[in-house]
Structure formats: structure tokens, C-alpha cells
Design an enzyme around this catalytic site. Structure first.
Site, PDB file in Angstrom:
ATOM      1  N   ASN A 194      21.669  43.637  40.315  1.00  0.00           N
ATOM      2  CA  ASN A 194      21.519  43.338  38.894  1.00  0.00           C
ATOM      3  C   ASN A 194      22.307  44.426  38.165  1.00  0.00           C
ATOM      4  O   ASN A 194      21.805  45.542  37.971  1.00  0.00           O
ATOM      5  CB  ASN A 194      20.049  43.347  38.469  1.00  0.00           C
ATOM      6  CG  ASN A 194      19.904  42.985  36.988  1.00  0.00           C
ATOM      7  OD1 ASN A 194      20.890  42.922  36.252  1.00  0.00           O
ATOM      8  ND2 ASN A 194      18.680  42.743  36.551  1.00  0.00           N
ATOM      9  N   ARG A 250      10.150  47.862  28.899  1.00  0.00           N
ATOM     10  CA  ARG A 250      11.359  47.488  28.146  1.00  0.00           C
ATOM     11  C   ARG A 250      11.367  45.997  27.785  1.00  0.00           C
ATOM     12  O   ARG A 250      11.388  45.141  28.681  1.00  0.00           O
ATOM     13  CB  ARG A 250      12.580  47.798  29.022  1.00  0.00           C
ATOM     14  CG  ARG A 250      13.889  47.356  28.433  1.00  0.00           C
ATOM     15  CD  ARG A 250      15.016  47.441  29.465  1.00  0.00           C
ATOM     16  NE  ARG A 250      16.255  47.023  28.852  1.00  0.00           N
ATOM     17  CZ  ARG A 250      17.304  46.546  29.511  1.00  0.00           C
ATOM     18  NH1 ARG A 250      17.266  46.437  30.827  1.00  0.00           N
ATOM     19  NH2 ARG A 250      18.384  46.177  28.861  1.00  0.00           N
ATOM     20  N   PRO A 262      21.849  50.027  34.615  1.00  0.00           N
ATOM     21  CA  PRO A 262      21.243  50.902  33.605  1.00  0.00           C
ATOM     22  C   PRO A 262      20.047  50.266  32.883  1.00  0.00           C
ATOM     23  O   PRO A 262      20.018  49.048  32.672  1.00  0.00           O
ATOM     24  CB  PRO A 262      22.394  51.141  32.616  1.00  0.00           C
ATOM     25  CG  PRO A 262      23.296  49.966  32.797  1.00  0.00           C
ATOM     26  CD  PRO A 262      23.204  49.608  34.259  1.00  0.00           C
ATOM     27  N   ASN A 263      19.113  51.111  32.557  1.00  0.00           N
ATOM     28  CA  ASN A 263      17.899  50.768  31.782  1.00  0.00           C
ATOM     29  C   ASN A 263      16.865  49.977  32.587  1.00  0.00           C
ATOM     30  O   ASN A 263      15.768  49.736  32.093  1.00  0.00           O
ATOM     31  CB  ASN A 263      18.252  50.002  30.488  1.00  0.00           C
ATOM     32  CG  ASN A 263      19.207  50.791  29.611  1.00  0.00           C
ATOM     33  OD1 ASN A 263      18.923  51.947  29.299  1.00  0.00           O
ATOM     34  ND2 ASN A 263      20.329  50.213  29.246  1.00  0.00           N
ATOM     35  N   HIS A 275      19.760  38.307  37.485  1.00  0.00           N
ATOM     36  CA  HIS A 275      19.330  38.743  36.147  1.00  0.00           C
ATOM     37  C   HIS A 275      17.913  38.258  35.919  1.00  0.00           C
ATOM     38  O   HIS A 275      17.587  37.101  36.240  1.00  0.00           O
ATOM     39  CB  HIS A 275      20.247  38.179  35.063  1.00  0.00           C
ATOM     40  CG  HIS A 275      21.666  38.605  35.251  1.00  0.00           C
ATOM     41  ND1 HIS A 275      22.112  39.862  34.932  1.00  0.00           N
ATOM     42  CD2 HIS A 275      22.720  37.949  35.792  1.00  0.00           C
ATOM     43  CE1 HIS A 275      23.391  39.955  35.248  1.00  0.00           C
ATOM     44  NE2 HIS A 275      23.786  38.818  35.775  1.00  0.00           N
ATOM     45  N   LEU A 276      17.103  39.117  35.344  1.00  0.00           N
ATOM     46  CA  LEU A 276      15.724  38.735  35.040  1.00  0.00           C
ATOM     47  C   LEU A 276      15.692  37.674  33.944  1.00  0.00           C
ATOM     48  O   LEU A 276      14.977  36.671  34.042  1.00  0.00           O
ATOM     49  CB  LEU A 276      14.942  39.975  34.588  1.00  0.00           C
ATOM     50  CG  LEU A 276      14.756  41.027  35.681  1.00  0.00           C
ATOM     51  CD1 LEU A 276      14.838  42.426  35.089  1.00  0.00           C
ATOM     52  CD2 LEU A 276      13.449  40.822  36.403  1.00  0.00           C
ATOM     53  N   ALA A 313      23.598  45.837  31.888  1.00  0.00           N
ATOM     54  CA  ALA A 313      24.643  45.745  30.848  1.00  0.00           C
ATOM     55  C   ALA A 313      26.052  45.840  31.429  1.00  0.00           C
ATOM     56  O   ALA A 313      27.009  45.323  30.833  1.00  0.00           O
ATOM     57  CB  ALA A 313      24.415  46.836  29.806  1.00  0.00           C
ATOM     58  N   ARG A 367      21.036  33.729  25.714  1.00  0.00           N
ATOM     59  CA  ARG A 367      20.945  34.905  24.835  1.00  0.00           C
ATOM     60  C   ARG A 367      22.250  35.089  24.042  1.00  0.00           C
ATOM     61  O   ARG A 367      22.965  34.131  23.805  1.00  0.00           O
ATOM     62  CB  ARG A 367      20.586  36.127  25.700  1.00  0.00           C
ATOM     63  CG  ARG A 367      19.224  35.937  26.410  1.00  0.00           C
ATOM     64  CD  ARG A 367      18.815  37.160  27.194  1.00  0.00           C
ATOM     65  NE  ARG A 367      18.624  38.316  26.304  1.00  0.00           N
ATOM     66  CZ  ARG A 367      18.522  39.571  26.751  1.00  0.00           C
ATOM     67  NH1 ARG A 367      18.576  39.812  28.058  1.00  0.00           N
ATOM     68  NH2 ARG A 367      18.355  40.565  25.902  1.00  0.00           N
ATOM     69  N   HIS A 411      28.557  42.822  31.889  1.00  0.00           N
ATOM     70  CA  HIS A 411      29.437  42.317  30.837  1.00  0.00           C
ATOM     71  C   HIS A 411      30.589  43.269  30.525  1.00  0.00           C
ATOM     72  O   HIS A 411      31.381  43.005  29.637  1.00  0.00           O
ATOM     73  CB  HIS A 411      28.609  42.060  29.566  1.00  0.00           C
ATOM     74  CG  HIS A 411      27.245  41.492  29.860  1.00  0.00           C
ATOM     75  ND1 HIS A 411      27.078  40.260  30.446  1.00  0.00           N
ATOM     76  CD2 HIS A 411      25.984  42.009  29.720  1.00  0.00           C
ATOM     77  CE1 HIS A 411      25.770  40.026  30.620  1.00  0.00           C
ATOM     78  NE2 HIS A 411      25.099  41.086  30.191  1.00  0.00           N
ATOM     79  N   GLU A 442      24.161  38.055  42.677  1.00  0.00           N
ATOM     80  CA  GLU A 442      23.955  38.639  41.334  1.00  0.00           C
ATOM     81  C   GLU A 442      22.632  38.106  40.778  1.00  0.00           C
ATOM     82  O   GLU A 442      22.399  36.890  40.796  1.00  0.00           O
ATOM     83  CB  GLU A 442      25.137  38.213  40.442  1.00  0.00           C
ATOM     84  CG  GLU A 442      25.023  38.663  38.999  1.00  0.00           C
ATOM     85  CD  GLU A 442      26.210  38.150  38.148  1.00  0.00           C
ATOM     86  OE1 GLU A 442      27.221  37.670  38.715  1.00  0.00           O
ATOM     87  OE2 GLU A 442      26.084  38.220  36.907  1.00  0.00           O
ATOM     88  N   TYR A 464      12.308  40.705  29.831  1.00  0.00           N
ATOM     89  CA  TYR A 464      12.388  41.203  31.212  1.00  0.00           C
ATOM     90  C   TYR A 464      11.068  41.188  31.966  1.00  0.00           C
ATOM     91  O   TYR A 464      11.035  41.577  33.132  1.00  0.00           O
ATOM     92  CB  TYR A 464      12.998  42.619  31.209  1.00  0.00           C
ATOM     93  CG  TYR A 464      14.345  42.659  30.510  1.00  0.00           C
ATOM     94  CD1 TYR A 464      15.392  41.847  30.955  1.00  0.00           C
ATOM     95  CD2 TYR A 464      14.567  43.461  29.390  1.00  0.00           C
ATOM     96  CE1 TYR A 464      16.628  41.841  30.314  1.00  0.00           C
ATOM     97  CE2 TYR A 464      15.801  43.469  28.744  1.00  0.00           C
ATOM     98  CZ  TYR A 464      16.824  42.653  29.210  1.00  0.00           C
ATOM     99  OH  TYR A 464      18.041  42.649  28.573  1.00  0.00           O
TER     100      TYR A 464
HETATM  101  C1  DQA Z   1      19.978  41.794  32.522  1.00  0.00           C
HETATM  102  C2  DQA Z   1      20.724  41.079  31.384  1.00  0.00           C
HETATM  103  C3  DQA Z   1      21.754  41.996  30.762  1.00  0.00           C
HETATM  104  O1  DQA Z   1      22.439  41.310  29.726  1.00  0.00           O
HETATM  105  C4  DQA Z   1      21.088  43.207  30.173  1.00  0.00           C
HETATM  106  O2  DQA Z   1      22.056  44.094  29.638  1.00  0.00           O
HETATM  107  C5  DQA Z   1      20.195  43.905  31.127  1.00  0.00           C
HETATM  108  C6  DQA Z   1      19.397  43.121  32.062  1.00  0.00           C
HETATM  109  C7  DQA Z   1      18.816  40.949  33.076  1.00  0.00           C
HETATM  110  O3  DQA Z   1      18.313  41.297  34.134  1.00  0.00           O
HETATM  111  O4  DQA Z   1      18.396  39.985  32.446  1.00  0.00           O
HETATM  112  O5  DQA Z   1      20.048  45.112  31.090  1.00  0.00           O
HETATM  113  O6  DQA Z   1      20.883  42.016  33.575  1.00  0.00           O
END
Ligand code: DQA
Length: 162
Positions: free
Chosen positions: A89, A32, A24-25, A115-116, A92, A122, A95, A113, A37
Site C-alpha cells: 500500500n 487516522r 506514509p501515514n 488500498h483501504l 500517498a 475519492r 499518486h 497493490e 481507513y
Molecule cells: C490509501 C489511499 C491514498 O490515496 C492515501 O494517500 C493513503 C491511503 C488507502 O489505503 O486507501 O494514504 O492508499
């Protein structure tokens, strides 16, 4: 073998399939929170992945959803499609989603897996992943290059697993 038949023979070898999943997002990448990111859009990231996969003779599809069930159903379909590896990826859902973790465990498709941002630098709630212990490996904090590094790893793996 005639030239015509040689062509047929090469066409019969199925190309390995890889799937890239974005949670998501991530459709908002580029706009964003660029401090976390980066400035690359999702379309730019997917294009770079598609070009690298094409150069390696591999089929790669990218899928993003803001709906957990849609991602789960895409994972289920991947098994029937013979997808060899997944890059995910979960955003959210990293978690929170036992359901997506269970889907990946159910299809037993090895995945990386990504993550950017560096989730370990964080908020504390980002430091637990429901995916990392099942993953082949985790890339976090290397921005959009993380996806390309994951792809490079999987392309090598396809070669060495053959
Ligand atoms: C993310 C890290 C996550 O905590 C966050 O909720 C994201 C992006 C990353 O790519 O850094 O939406 O997965």
C-alpha cells in the site's frame, strides 16, 4: 531415513518469503480518518497477516515507513533476500512516486497493490496510480480485509507456481 534425519530434511526446505510494505501515514491507522481507513490499527493488520502466513508455512515481514528512500532500500534488499511476492500500500506515494515504481520494476518481484479506501470514489488526484499497470492486481476499497485477500491470492499463487 531415521526420524532424526527426516526432521533435518524438512528443515532444509526454505519457507517462501513475502513482504508487506506500508507507505506514509499508515502508522496512524486506527486514529487516522476512520471514515476512509477504518478502525483497525497497523499492528492489528500486520498481526492478522502474520497469523495467516504462519498457518500457511510462509515467512511474512511487514515494513512501514514515512521516508521514501527507506521504502526503496527495503525493496532493493528484498531481491537479495529472495522475497517471492510483495503486498504494497504505497499510500500517498501511489499518486506521486516514480522512484518507488522504478524500484519495484528493478527488482521484478511480482506485487499486489492494496488500498483501504476506494481511491476511485475519492478526489481525482487519487485516481491515478504509478503502480497499477505493473501490479499483478489491485484491491481498493475493501478496508483492512484487502490485505488479507491479497495474501490469500499470493498463497494460492505460491502453491500453483511450484
Ligand atoms: C490509501 C489511499 C491514498 O490515496 C492515501 O494517500 C493513503 C491511503 C488507502 O489505503 O486507501 O494514504 O492508499
Amino acid at each position: 531415513m531415521t526420524k532424526k534425519n527426516a526432521h533435518k530434511a524438512t528443515r532444509q526446505i526454505p519457507r517462501p518469503r513475502l513482504l508487506v510494505l506500508h507507505g506514509p501515514n499508515l502508522n496512524l491507522l486506527g486514529a487516522r480518518e476512520p471514515e476512509h481507513y477504518g478502525s483497525a490499527t497497523l499492528a492489528e493488520i500486520n498481526l492478522a497477516l502474520a497469523r495467516r502466513a504462519e498457518a500457511a508455512g510462509v515467512d511474512l515481514e511487514a515494513f512501514q515507513s514515512n521516508h521514501e528512500g527507506a521504502l526503496i532500500e527495503r525493496i532493493h534488499a528484498a531481491r537479495a533476500e529472495g522475497v517471492r511476492h510483495i503486498i504494497i500500500n504505497p499510500a500517498a506515494w501511489t499518486h506521486s512516486s516514480i522512484a518507488i515504481r522504478d524500484a519495484l520494476a528493478a527488482v521484478a518481484i511480482p506485487f499486489v497493490e492494496v488500498h483501504l479506501s476506494n481511491v476511485h470514489a475519492r478526489e481525482p488526484f487519487r485516481q491515478h496510480s504509478f503502480f497499477s499497470d505493473l501490479a499483478l492486481g489491485v484491491i481498493t476499497g475493501l478496508g483492512h480485509q484487502g490485505y488479507l485477500l491479497a495474501l490469500e491470492f499470493l498463497l494460492n499463487k505460491l502453491l500453483t507456481d511450484e
